[in-house]
Design a protein around this motif. Sequence first.
Motif, PDB file in Angstrom:
ATOM      1  N   ASP A  33      45.949  40.323  40.014  1.00 23.48           N
ATOM      2  CA  ASP A  33      45.091  39.514  40.881  1.00 23.48           C
ATOM      3  C   ASP A  33      45.768  39.182  42.200  1.00 23.48           C
ATOM      4  O   ASP A  33      45.099  38.803  43.168  1.00 23.48           O
ATOM      5  N   VAL A  72      43.685  47.629  45.436  1.00 18.09           N
ATOM      6  CA  VAL A  72      42.671  47.424  44.400  1.00 18.09           C
ATOM      7  C   VAL A  72      41.376  48.096  44.842  1.00 18.09           C
ATOM      8  O   VAL A  72      41.234  48.495  46.002  1.00 18.09           O
ATOM      9  N   LYS A 122      40.734  46.156  38.460  1.00 19.93           N
ATOM     10  CA  LYS A 122      41.966  46.301  39.236  1.00 19.93           C
ATOM     11  C   LYS A 122      43.048  47.014  38.421  1.00 19.93           C
ATOM     12  O   LYS A 122      43.735  47.908  38.922  1.00 19.93           O
ATOM     13  N   HIS A 160      42.158  50.630  37.916  1.00 20.87           N
ATOM     14  CA  HIS A 160      42.325  51.332  39.187  1.00 20.87           C
ATOM     15  C   HIS A 160      43.783  51.742  39.383  1.00 20.87           C
ATOM     16  O   HIS A 160      44.074  52.864  39.811  1.00 20.87           O
TER      17      HIS A 160
END
Length: 507
Positions: free
Chosen positions: A345, A352, A400, A403
């Motif tokens: 995050d 991302v 994310k 990815h």
Amino acid sequence: MVRSKADYDGLFLPRDGVGTGHLNISGKDTQLKLLSAGPWEGGDEEFRDLHGVLSDGTKASLIECVWLGATDHRWGEETQSEQRFFPHYVLTGESYISSGEDKIRAINYHFENVHCLVNGFKTFGNIHPTQDEFRDILKSEHERHQGIAENHNWGTSEFDPEIGDHPFLMYFSGLWEIVKCHAELGAVSLTNRSSHGFGSSQGVGIKNEITVNLEFANLMPVSKAFQSLSILHSFFELCLGRRQRYLWIEAVLDDKGVESSGRMPPQLDVHWSYCNEQITGETEPTQYGDILIDPGAEKEEFSKMLSGWLNTNSVIGEARGRFSSAFHSGAYGIDRIVGAANMFDLLPESHVPAKIELDDETNAAVETCRKQFKGLPDSFARQSVLSVLGRVGTASLRDKICHRADILIKAAPEKFAEIHLPCSQAVHCRNHFVHGSDVAFDYREHFNGFAFLVDTLEFVFAASDLIELGWDYNSWRAKGSSLSHNFGAYVVNYEGNLRILKGLLKS
């Protein structure tokens, strides 16, 4: 930590001559006790620099000192005050420095397992010449010394070697600079510092310390210089897979006129109070085949990776710091998987999935729902829905992570074709500990399955980062592994752990 004053425990005389003190340099327990006649009048600043002289006359600069408290002793009308300080840095040598000065030109340092990075097989070794070859080598060296002696009108000596049947020579090839790379911060090099005796009946040997040198593009103040050093050091810790203890540090100061005078720039020994705080016991060495990159044998790849690491720190440094805290924690627990998930995050938008532009119909539906829920009385459900609506079109935590996992799949498609599964389950596990959602399996009972999820997050984060910086994953993997680096252990055990995870999800 630093060789000369690492365990200093003695006198400290303040530079202004007021009072006297006792300085104990001992890592995180470093402390200065300063005595003065009368009440303390040093001010109320939280941080301060203190300068003084040690018992042997060495100058000492105590940087960013935190006031720990005071004790006043009274005898009738006389008062003596004892002030206690914790300095973040102690720099000792022939010069003073203050925290506000942009004066550090370079930092040279040595850490515990730096020798594991470079095998040195081509730099240090031994040879077994014949008697005639050995004689020729000795004769050449004798003639060189005779030439020097004649130039200085020293006495000469006859060539009279003693050579046995099986002579051998130990050597250093003279390669001082192993590798050097350039980044926006400055230049980083790894160099050999070798030393040797003249030989005696006890034998002869060559000692060497690989030194890391960070030469700044611009002069730095103390705090910023060592923040930069910690960023550099974290790269080596990742390559070796373990926290690495600083053994000694030198700060090279700027000194105008040094180049024209031919003098060496002033150097200070550095005692960084917190640098080894998270290391206990002896650090296990990493086997050469397990290190992620060899600076000596893979110079171009290493230089590209390291310069990229330094140049992108302002963008991704916070996420890397969270990774480092989790990866080197040494214990598998709730905090570790939560931290390992949260580092994704903290990734910037460049790392991302891009935000999805919604079509008009979807935008209209989202706006209608938002208006309806905003009109409801405040409640947990209302806030939860509004929060979800605000994230529509943006990547979720799972998005994310997957990815970043795609970078690994591209590098080794056969190996990591199913890595999205442990990635998704790691998010599921994290959500359980953060939000109280249902469990996919009993994480406490099946500890190995839980640990696999943690390792997956950390491996995906760091490996994808390194691959983007220029790391050749497949070349590293082709070397094999003795499991002395967590990444080697992860890759070797990946298929087995994946099968176990699938079994746990079916049960």
